[in-house]
Design a protein around this motif. Sequence first.
Motif, short mmCIF file in Angstrom:
data_model
loop_
_atom_site.label_atom_id
_atom_site.label_comp_id
_atom_site.label_asym_id
_atom_site.label_seq_id
_atom_site.Cartn_x
_atom_site.Cartn_y
_atom_site.Cartn_z
N LEU A 61 0.84 -1.19 0.00
CA LEU A 61 0.00 0.00 0.00
C LEU A 61 0.88 1.24 0.00
N SER A 62 0.39 2.25 -0.69
CA SER A 62 1.10 3.51 -0.80
C SER A 62 0.18 4.60 -0.30
N ASP A 81 -2.00 10.16 6.42
CA ASP A 81 -3.13 9.29 6.08
C ASP A 81 -3.36 8.24 7.16
N ARG A 82 -4.59 7.78 7.20
CA ARG A 82 -4.94 6.63 8.04
C ARG A 82 -4.87 5.39 7.16
N VAL A 83 -4.11 4.40 7.61
CA VAL A 83 -3.97 3.19 6.81
C VAL A 83 -4.34 1.97 7.66
N THR A 84 -4.89 0.98 6.98
CA THR A 84 -5.32 -0.24 7.66
C THR A 84 -4.84 -1.46 6.89
N ALA A 99 7.83 0.46 5.97
CA ALA A 99 8.33 -0.83 6.44
C ALA A 99 7.43 -1.93 5.88
N ILE A 100 7.79 -3.16 6.21
CA ILE A 100 6.91 -4.29 5.94
C ILE A 100 6.28 -4.71 7.26
N GLN A 110 1.82 -13.03 4.93
CA GLN A 110 2.82 -12.84 3.88
C GLN A 110 3.46 -11.45 3.90
N GLY A 111 2.90 -10.54 4.68
CA GLY A 111 3.50 -9.22 4.81
C GLY A 111 2.81 -8.17 3.95
N THR A 112 2.83 -6.95 4.44
CA THR A 112 2.32 -5.79 3.71
C THR A 112 3.40 -4.73 3.68
N LYS A 113 3.79 -4.36 2.49
CA LYS A 113 4.80 -3.30 2.35
C LYS A 113 4.09 -1.95 2.33
N VAL A 114 4.45 -1.10 3.27
CA VAL A 114 3.86 0.23 3.36
C VAL A 114 4.86 1.24 2.81
N GLU A 115 4.44 1.94 1.79
CA GLU A 115 5.28 2.94 1.15
C GLU A 115 4.69 4.33 1.38
#
Lengths: 106, 118
Positions: free
Chosen positions: A11-12, A17-20, A84-85, A99-104
């Motif tokens: 997710l970018s 921002d609020r991210v989930t 981060a992931i 499996q992980g989420t990469k936050v950009e």
Amino acid sequence: DIQMTQSPSTLSASVGDRVTITCRASQSISSWLAWYQKKPGKAPKLLIYKASNLEIGVPSRFSGSASGTEFRLTISSLQPEDSAIYYCQQYSSYLTFGQGTKVEIK
Amino acid sequence: EVHLVESGGGLVQPGGSLRLSCATSGFTVSSSFMIWVRQAPGRGLEWVSVIYSDGSTYYADSVKGRFTISRGNSKNTLDLQMSSLRAEDTAIYYCARSKTQLWLLNSWGQGTLVTVSS
């Protein structure tokens, strides 16, 4: 074995921002769910345990919630250092990671 | 403060052996639940082996019979003896500790890279 399905994979978002991030277990794990943050070259860091408990020292913009077998990690106001992931992990039966989420940062 | 530092990784040929070590400070390995977790390139995190405070050991099916976890001669170290290595064992290996709840990994090392290739 308990499977953990994490989404999205990437997710970018912009600063502020609020991210989930969502993680779904293949069967009931009660609240035995943790979230970790992994930055390149650094040790993984425990953020949240037992679905919604904030580890000592973790900024309060991080929070966790649960509904049945669906778990969420929310960052209320994304900061540059949050790039981060992120991994969820069940510890109800041995352990399994998502499996992980990469936050950009945009 | 708790610290964990892995060492011993490197390049090894298929069928070879390697011994990883995890040096710790801030707690006693012998009274802790300790674990080795690995991450292969492009893959997720996978637990490899654990040792309970009572000395009981468990292994993932993928490494059973080939890997051995043990506490080092020093009370502050954790080892992983790996033998009959395969290409699929190529990964970054992390040691970690559970402090409050079994299988909840409160503290981790930064990892050591193991590459199995001819």
